[in-house]
Motif scaffolding. Structure first.
Motif, PDB file in Angstrom:
ATOM      1  N   ASP A  41      28.972  17.587  39.157  1.00 49.07           N
ATOM      2  CA  ASP A  41      28.990  16.121  39.206  1.00 49.07           C
ATOM      3  C   ASP A  41      28.783  15.564  40.608  1.00 49.07           C
ATOM      4  O   ASP A  41      28.491  14.379  40.760  1.00 49.07           O
ATOM      5  CB  ASP A  41      30.321  15.592  38.658  1.00 49.07           C
ATOM      6  CG  ASP A  41      30.499  15.896  37.184  1.00 49.07           C
ATOM      7  OD1 ASP A  41      29.488  16.050  36.489  1.00 49.07           O
ATOM      8  OD2 ASP A  41      31.663  15.990  36.739  1.00 49.07           O
ATOM      9  N   SER A  42      28.935  16.378  41.625  1.00 54.52           N
ATOM     10  CA  SER A  42      28.763  15.896  42.999  1.00 54.52           C
ATOM     11  C   SER A  42      27.286  15.806  43.394  1.00 54.52           C
ATOM     12  O   SER A  42      26.966  15.242  44.434  1.00 54.52           O
ATOM     13  CB  SER A  42      29.505  16.804  43.990  1.00 54.52           C
ATOM     14  OG  SER A  42      28.866  18.067  44.076  1.00 54.52           O
ATOM     15  N   GLN A  43      26.396  16.343  42.557  1.00 55.52           N
ATOM     16  CA  GLN A  43      24.958  16.327  42.843  1.00 55.52           C
ATOM     17  C   GLN A  43      24.319  15.076  42.238  1.00 55.52           C
ATOM     18  O   GLN A  43      24.855  14.485  41.298  1.00 55.52           O
ATOM     19  CB  GLN A  43      24.296  17.576  42.250  1.00 55.52           C
ATOM     20  CG  GLN A  43      24.783  18.877  42.838  1.00 55.52           C
ATOM     21  CD  GLN A  43      24.399  19.021  44.309  1.00 55.52           C
ATOM     22  OE1 GLN A  43      23.342  18.570  44.745  1.00 55.52           O
ATOM     23  NE2 GLN A  43      25.279  19.639  45.070  1.00 55.52           N
ATOM     24  N   PRO A  44      23.152  14.681  42.755  1.00 59.36           N
ATOM     25  CA  PRO A  44      22.420  13.572  42.121  1.00 59.36           C
ATOM     26  C   PRO A  44      22.113  13.915  40.661  1.00 59.36           C
ATOM     27  O   PRO A  44      22.060  15.090  40.290  1.00 59.36           O
ATOM     28  CB  PRO A  44      21.125  13.483  42.933  1.00 59.36           C
ATOM     29  CG  PRO A  44      21.374  14.245  44.185  1.00 59.36           C
ATOM     30  CD  PRO A  44      22.457  15.228  43.908  1.00 59.36           C
ATOM     31  N   GLU A  45      21.911  12.893  39.864  1.00 60.33           N
ATOM     32  CA  GLU A  45      21.737  13.093  38.427  1.00 60.33           C
ATOM     33  C   GLU A  45      20.626  14.088  38.093  1.00 60.33           C
ATOM     34  O   GLU A  45      20.774  14.919  37.196  1.00 60.33           O
ATOM     35  CB  GLU A  45      21.456  11.755  37.730  1.00 60.33           C
ATOM     36  CG  GLU A  45      21.490  11.867  36.227  1.00 60.33           C
ATOM     37  CD  GLU A  45      21.383  10.524  35.537  1.00 60.33           C
ATOM     38  OE1 GLU A  45      20.880  10.507  34.416  1.00 60.33           O
ATOM     39  OE2 GLU A  45      21.798   9.523  36.128  1.00 60.33           O
ATOM     40  N   ASP A  46      19.521  14.067  38.829  1.00 60.64           N
ATOM     41  CA  ASP A  46      18.412  14.975  38.521  1.00 60.64           C
ATOM     42  C   ASP A  46      18.678  16.419  38.960  1.00 60.64           C
ATOM     43  O   ASP A  46      17.915  17.319  38.643  1.00 60.64           O
ATOM     44  CB  ASP A  46      17.104  14.468  39.117  1.00 60.64           C
ATOM     45  CG  ASP A  46      17.093  14.485  40.634  1.00 60.64           C
ATOM     46  OD1 ASP A  46      18.178  14.480  41.255  1.00 60.64           O
ATOM     47  OD2 ASP A  46      15.984  14.512  41.205  1.00 60.64           O
ATOM     48  N   SER A  47      19.770  16.640  39.689  1.00 62.05           N
ATOM     49  CA  SER A  47      20.134  17.989  40.139  1.00 62.05           C
ATOM     50  C   SER A  47      21.493  18.426  39.616  1.00 62.05           C
ATOM     51  O   SER A  47      21.979  19.485  39.989  1.00 62.05           O
ATOM     52  CB  SER A  47      20.161  18.034  41.671  1.00 62.05           C
ATOM     53  OG  SER A  47      18.910  17.716  42.205  1.00 62.05           O
ATOM     54  N   MET A  48      22.103  17.614  38.761  1.00 62.12           N
ATOM     55  CA  MET A  48      23.456  17.868  38.294  1.00 62.12           C
ATOM     56  C   MET A  48      23.535  19.135  37.436  1.00 62.12           C
ATOM     57  O   MET A  48      24.458  19.925  37.564  1.00 62.12           O
ATOM     58  CB  MET A  48      23.957  16.676  37.476  1.00 62.12           C
ATOM     59  CG  MET A  48      25.401  16.773  37.066  1.00 62.12           C
ATOM     60  SD  MET A  48      25.928  15.368  36.050  1.00 62.12           S
ATOM     61  CE  MET A  48      25.490  13.986  37.068  1.00 62.12           C
ATOM     62  N   HIS A  49      22.563  19.342  36.560  1.00 62.93           N
ATOM     63  CA  HIS A  49      22.545  20.490  35.663  1.00 62.93           C
ATOM     64  C   HIS A  49      21.729  21.604  36.298  1.00 62.93           C
ATOM     65  O   HIS A  49      20.579  21.409  36.682  1.00 62.93           O
ATOM     66  CB  HIS A  49      21.966  20.106  34.300  1.00 62.93           C
ATOM     67  CG  HIS A  49      22.768  19.040  33.625  1.00 62.93           C
ATOM     68  ND1 HIS A  49      23.895  19.324  32.889  1.00 62.93           N
ATOM     69  CD2 HIS A  49      22.625  17.702  33.596  1.00 62.93           C
ATOM     70  CE1 HIS A  49      24.410  18.202  32.432  1.00 62.93           C
ATOM     71  NE2 HIS A  49      23.664  17.188  32.845  1.00 62.93           N
ATOM     72  N   ILE A  50      22.324  22.779  36.381  1.00 66.04           N
ATOM     73  CA  ILE A  50      21.727  23.875  37.140  1.00 66.04           C
ATOM     74  C   ILE A  50      20.394  24.357  36.564  1.00 66.04           C
ATOM     75  O   ILE A  50      19.494  24.703  37.318  1.00 66.04           O
ATOM     76  CB  ILE A  50      22.717  25.053  37.309  1.00 66.04           C
ATOM     77  CG1 ILE A  50      22.261  25.968  38.451  1.00 66.04           C
ATOM     78  CG2 ILE A  50      22.904  25.810  36.014  1.00 66.04           C
ATOM     79  CD1 ILE A  50      23.293  26.994  38.873  1.00 66.04           C
TER      80      ILE A  50
END
Length: 127
Positions: A41-50
């Motif tokens: 959740d600390s990542q931007p939305e486009d990078s949130m899911h690995i």
């Protein structure tokens, strides 16, 4: 450390049977390579899911080394193994289940890497 992870990954593969498990195992490989959580959740939305993030990174071969977990001691041999594991992780997490390898293939790839990382001296303290 990377040798330890590979050996333990090959032990886990014996318990995975379905294409869903293969997908999940691919996610675990991604987590091991990058040190990131599957959902961050600390990542931007486009990078949130690995998985989608890793696919984008992996497509650009030059950027993979930038996202490798800093706790992994990198040298040329380790980097080559990480590229192999990254390729395997990508195959395991293919969108369509029929595109994912079976666990026999996964085990074969990982065992080849484990054999490569075994100490040459069987009396070594590293065992």
């Amino acid at each position: 450390m990377f040798k330890f992870l590979l050996q333990h990954c090959s032990l886990v593969t014996g318990h995975l049977t379905t294409k869903v498990d293969v997908f999940s195992f691919g996610v675990i490989l991604m987590e091991l390579i990058t040190g990131r959580k599957a959902i961050d959740d600390s990542q931007p939305e486009d990078s949130m899911h690995i998985v989608p993030w890793f696919r984008r990174v992996h497509l650009n071969k030059d950027s993979l080394h930038k996202v490798i977990d800093p706790a992994i001691d990198l040298n040329d041999e380790t980097l080559a193994s990480i590229h192999t594991v990254a390729e395997l992780a990508g195959h395991c997490s293919a969108e369509e289940p029929y595109q994912r390898p079976n666990m026999t293939h996964v085990v074969h790839v990982l065992l080849n890497l484990v054999d490569q990382w075994k100490p040459s001296d069987s009396n070594s303290e590293d065992i």
